[in-house]
Design a protein around this motif. Structure first.
Motif, PDB file in Angstrom:
ATOM      1  N   THR A  49      -7.547   7.660   2.973  1.00 35.20           N
ATOM      2  CA  THR A  49      -6.383   8.116   2.199  1.00 35.20           C
ATOM      3  C   THR A  49      -5.846   9.452   2.730  1.00 35.20           C
ATOM      4  O   THR A  49      -4.637   9.658   2.776  1.00 35.20           O
ATOM      5  CB  THR A  49      -6.752   8.270   0.705  1.00 35.20           C
TER       6      THR A  49
ATOM      7  N   CYS B 109      -3.891   8.649   5.866  1.00 36.42           N
ATOM      8  CA  CYS B 109      -2.686   7.826   5.687  1.00 36.42           C
ATOM      9  C   CYS B 109      -1.635   8.464   4.785  1.00 36.42           C
ATOM     10  O   CYS B 109      -0.498   8.014   4.777  1.00 36.42           O
ATOM     11  CB  CYS B 109      -3.070   6.467   5.123  1.00 36.42           C
TER      12      CYS B 109
ATOM     13  N   ASP C  25       2.863   8.068   4.007  1.00 36.75           N
ATOM     14  CA  ASP C  25       3.639   8.072   2.755  1.00 36.75           C
ATOM     15  C   ASP C  25       4.705   9.162   2.784  1.00 36.75           C
ATOM     16  O   ASP C  25       5.826   8.992   2.304  1.00 36.75           O
ATOM     17  CB  ASP C  25       2.698   8.384   1.577  1.00 36.75           C
TER      18      ASP C  25
ATOM     19  N   PHE D  88      -0.214   1.636   3.590  1.00 35.35           N
ATOM     20  CA  PHE D  88       0.377   2.982   3.588  1.00 35.35           C
ATOM     21  C   PHE D  88       1.607   3.003   4.501  1.00 35.35           C
ATOM     22  O   PHE D  88       2.387   3.946   4.460  1.00 35.35           O
ATOM     23  CB  PHE D  88      -0.645   4.024   4.056  1.00 35.35           C
TER      24      PHE D  88
END
Ligand code: 3H9
Length: 720
Positions: A77, A80, A84, A108
């Motif tokens: 996360t 990535c 976003d 993502f």
């Protein structure tokens, strides 16, 4: 790591960690740095992420979860999040598989394209965890809650076409995936990205009843497994909480699972399956240095339940197969069974009606052995009778081409004795399938003393091709799987003689996680099979078994199952066995007071005193009896590693993956405890040879070696 290159104004990021681009620490930090570079580079207008080699990515590196290793930051996360936040479009270009964390990386991205043969999915549940990098939060925003529940709780792989329909893929491309990715990325430069960022998407409102119903379904379908329930909790959070809060919830649920015993066992099972595929023969030949022969066509002899099931495995894997039966009526019956099974697969959406039709087109039913003249491999699946099998192999040896491999589906007979009927002993091998052969995944391949490495390589490769899990074992009475089953079944019968009812025994086993108790399984297989096998085996030793036999060669025997057979209770096929089924072929097993009377009468006849037996004793006696036999099998070199035994029990007998397999289970119990209990049982039951403690177990119990190191002790102590 991740490679970073540029093609004109396109940044191309390549996930690089062969063979499956698992998202190790190096890959995650490489991806994070590459995304940063692409975003910071004024000349870059769009970004493509792809995987080096055949796969996009198989997800997080599972090895990082094991042995208390903590995943090092950046997490998926963290890496990535930059996608976003990027104002430049990021495209995932998927070839091969994008699984687990691999699919999370793709989710993502603003867009996803894939090749026609690519597959996506969240298989985390199969290794005891859940998609922990936003998968349970972002997928529902993309494809809806219901489809997400299906994908995430089943862990199934979704093919490109379905992924396109669901909305996971934006385009299926047929040319080179990198070229297509670059082309696609250029085509979306300048488009508004706001609605492409999944965290911004609204999630549909779903009534809590949907989740209540799903909890009931999942509890029934994946009995005993905790991960599917946690997956549901995480998906429910996506509906109930704002994105950031539900991501936090997903992480907490993930962390709980990752440290669980079930996850440890399921991940062990994942690697055990792969370890077991790496076989070796006592000669030193192994999976690395032996090559399989091509199998373009096959033959199966016998269209009974096993033969028809095996033929079905072959034709549904695209292998043209000749199915030979001596009698036209039996042949037609076998074909009807196959057609029925295919209809079942279509109904369960495991294949299309078109695929089922195509499979039957490559089946050649025949009553003529000569039709096996040109096939590359034959699997004999007639009933267990050595003389008959020898006769068939002698016939095949004359009819088939010299290079044809001859396999026997025997579950107990000596491969070497069967091979002796031929002039190609190097090409004779056991391929032992488990009933129902079309469904059960285990293929226990048995080498004889003359079986060549090439023959072994061929049947091991065939196993994988027909979607089985092949395990290699040496020859011994009943081979590895059924040999271990023997003390398990025997203990169950002793327990019943001593006071437990068959229904109590089954309940204990089912509560442990076995799909069916031992007595229900016996009814399914048919009690008459064991009856015949026992008599054949006794005859070979010159023993005449009768219902009055209590000891054979000084060992206690219990022939209660034979009492049932002689009363016409053969199991499901006759409508009555250990249970009552109402009528032949019906599946609902109802405990039968008549059976309890038969047991009562049997015990009276032999003066056996009945007593109350606890659930714990039932479980310990059955599990430890088979575990002890497993150590003996290892000790004798019938299998070369403990993983082979665990894979056999998971795929042959439905041992719950969340318990890892009997050897893993013993490892978790600590071998010194296992050994001590086995010694106690040995003292208490001196007439049960299966309680004689394994020497290997005794040695291992003096060490603290984890299961992964047992083989080192076995190899360093050839004389145990
Ligand atoms: C995850 O992603 C969690 C995230 O949601 C959240 C994190 C915070 N890791 O199967 P093969 C090895 S969890 C490490 O023989 P195939 C495998 O052991 C992950 N190693 O090939 C073998 O090694 P060896 C979710 C892995 O072509 C070699 O690669 N993903 C991993 O028959 C070749 O594998 C999964 O559960 C891995 N993730 O099948 C997918 N994957 O040669 C697991 C493979 O030493 N993987 N290896 O024996 C698979 O299902 C199959 O490997 C795949 C290829 C279908 C990809």
């Amino acid at each position: 790591m991740a490679n970073y290159t540029k093609r004109d104004e396109v940044a191309v990021i390549e996930l690089n960690n062969p063979p499956v681009n698992a998202l190790s620490f190096e890959v995650r930090s490489g991806l994070q740095n590459a995304l940063k570079s692409a975003i910071d580079d004024q000349d870059v207008k769009c970004i493509v992420i792809h995987g080096k080699g055949k796969n996009f990515s198989a997800g997080a590196d599972i090895k990082e979860f094991g042995a208390g290793t903590k995943q090092q930051k950046p997490w998926i996360t963290d890496a990535c999040r930059l996608a976003d936040e990027s104002s430049k479009p990021v495209v995932a270009a998927i070839a091969g598989t994008a699984l687990g964390g691999g699919l999370e990386v793709a989710l993502f991205c603003h867009y996803r394209i894939g090749t026609p043969s690519c597959r996506v999915g969240f298989p985390e549940v199969q290794i005891g965890i859940l998609p922990g990098a936003g998968g349970t939060q972002r997928l529902p925003r993309l494809i809806g809650v219901n489809s997400s529940i299906d994908m995430i709780t089943s862990g199934r792989h979704v093919m490109a076409e379905e992924a396109m329909k669901l909305g996971i893929l934006d385009k299926i491309v047929t040319e080179d995936i990198i070229e297509e990715g670059v082309k696609f990325a250029k085509s979306v430069v300048g488009l508004d990205l706001a609605h492409r960022i999944l965290k911004n998407r609204k999630i549909e409102a779903v009534s809590p009843k949907v989740f209540d119903d799903e909890i009931s379904r999942v509890k029934k379908k994946y009995k005993g497994y905790i991960a599917p329930l946690f997956c549901l909790k995480a998906i429910q959070a996506s509906v109930q909480l704002p994105y950031d809060a539900s991501m936090e919830q997903e992480l907490q649920l993930f962390q709980h699972l990752v440290g669980s015993n079930q996850a440890k066992a399921q991940q062990y099972a994942f690697f055990a399956e792969r370890t077991s595929a790496r076989w070796q023969l006592p000669t030193g030949a192994n999976s690395q240095n032996a090559s399989p022969l091509p199998v373009k066509t096959a033959g199966v002899i016998g269209a009974g339940t096993m033969g028809a099931g095996i033929a079905l495995c072959l034709i549904t894997s695209g292998i043209p197969t000749v199915l030979v039966e001596q009698d036209q009526k039996f042949l037609e019956k076998g074909i009807k069974t196959m057609e029925g099974d295919l209809r079942g697969s279509v109904a369960l959406k495991k294949m299309t009606a078109e695929q089922a039709k195509k499979a039957m087109l490559i089946l050649k039913p025949s009553v003529n052995f000569e039709d096996l003249h040109d096939v590359d491999l034959v699997i004999e699946a007639v009933y267990e009778n050595l003389a008959l099998k020898k006769e068939i192999f002698a016939k095949l040896d004359k009819i088939c081409q010299p290079q044809t491999i001859l396999c026997t589906n025997t579950s107990s007979l000596d491969i070497d004795m069967i091979a002796e009927a031929t002039k190609r002993m190097d090409k004779v091998v056991g391929t032992h399938f488990f009933a129902p052969a079309y469904i059960m995944k285990l293929q226990e391949n048995v080498y004889g003393k003359n079986t060549s490495a090439e023959t072994v390589a061929t049947v091991m490769a065939l196993g994988r091709r027909i979607r089985k899990v092949p395990v290699l074992v040496g020859t011994c009475e009943s081979f590895a799987a059924n040999r271990m089953l023997h003390p398990y079944v025997t203990e169950a019968l002793y327990l019943v003689e001593e006071g437990a009812s068959p229904y109590e025994v089954d309940q204990v086993l089912e509560d442990f996680g076995m799909p069916m108790g031992m007595f229900r399984v016996s009814d399914l297989s048919g009690l008459d099979i064991g009856y015949k096998v026992r008599r054949e085996a006794a005859k070979r030793q010159g023993i005449d078994l009768t219902l009055g036999t209590r000891f054979v060669n000084g060992e206690r025997v219990c022939l209660l199952a034979d009492v049932l057979v002689e009363k016409g209770r053969l199991g499901i096929k006759s409508g009555k066995g250990w249970y009552n089924y109402g009528s032949p072929g019906k599946k609902e097993a109802i405990p039968d007071p008549e059976v309890l009377d038969i047991i009562e009468e049997h015990c009276r006849k032999f003066g056996i005193k009945k007593q109350k037996i606890s659930s714990q004793e039932i479980l310990e006696r059955m599990q430890l009896a088979l575990i002890n036999e497993g150590f003996r099998i290892l000790e004798e070199g019938i299998v070369s590693k403990p993983e082979d035994i665990d894979v056999i029990w998971i795929y042959g007998f439905g041992w719950p993956k969340y318990m890892g397999g009997p050897m893993f289970y013993a490892n978790e119990m600590k071998l010194k405890n296992v050994y001590r209990k086995i010694c106690d049982f040995h003292q208490k039951y001196p007439f049960s040879i299966h309680w004689t403690p394994s020497k290997l177990l005794a040695r291992l119990s003096e060490t603290d070696l984890p299961i992964s190191n047992w083989t080192s002790l076995i190899n360093s102590n050839s004389k145990l």
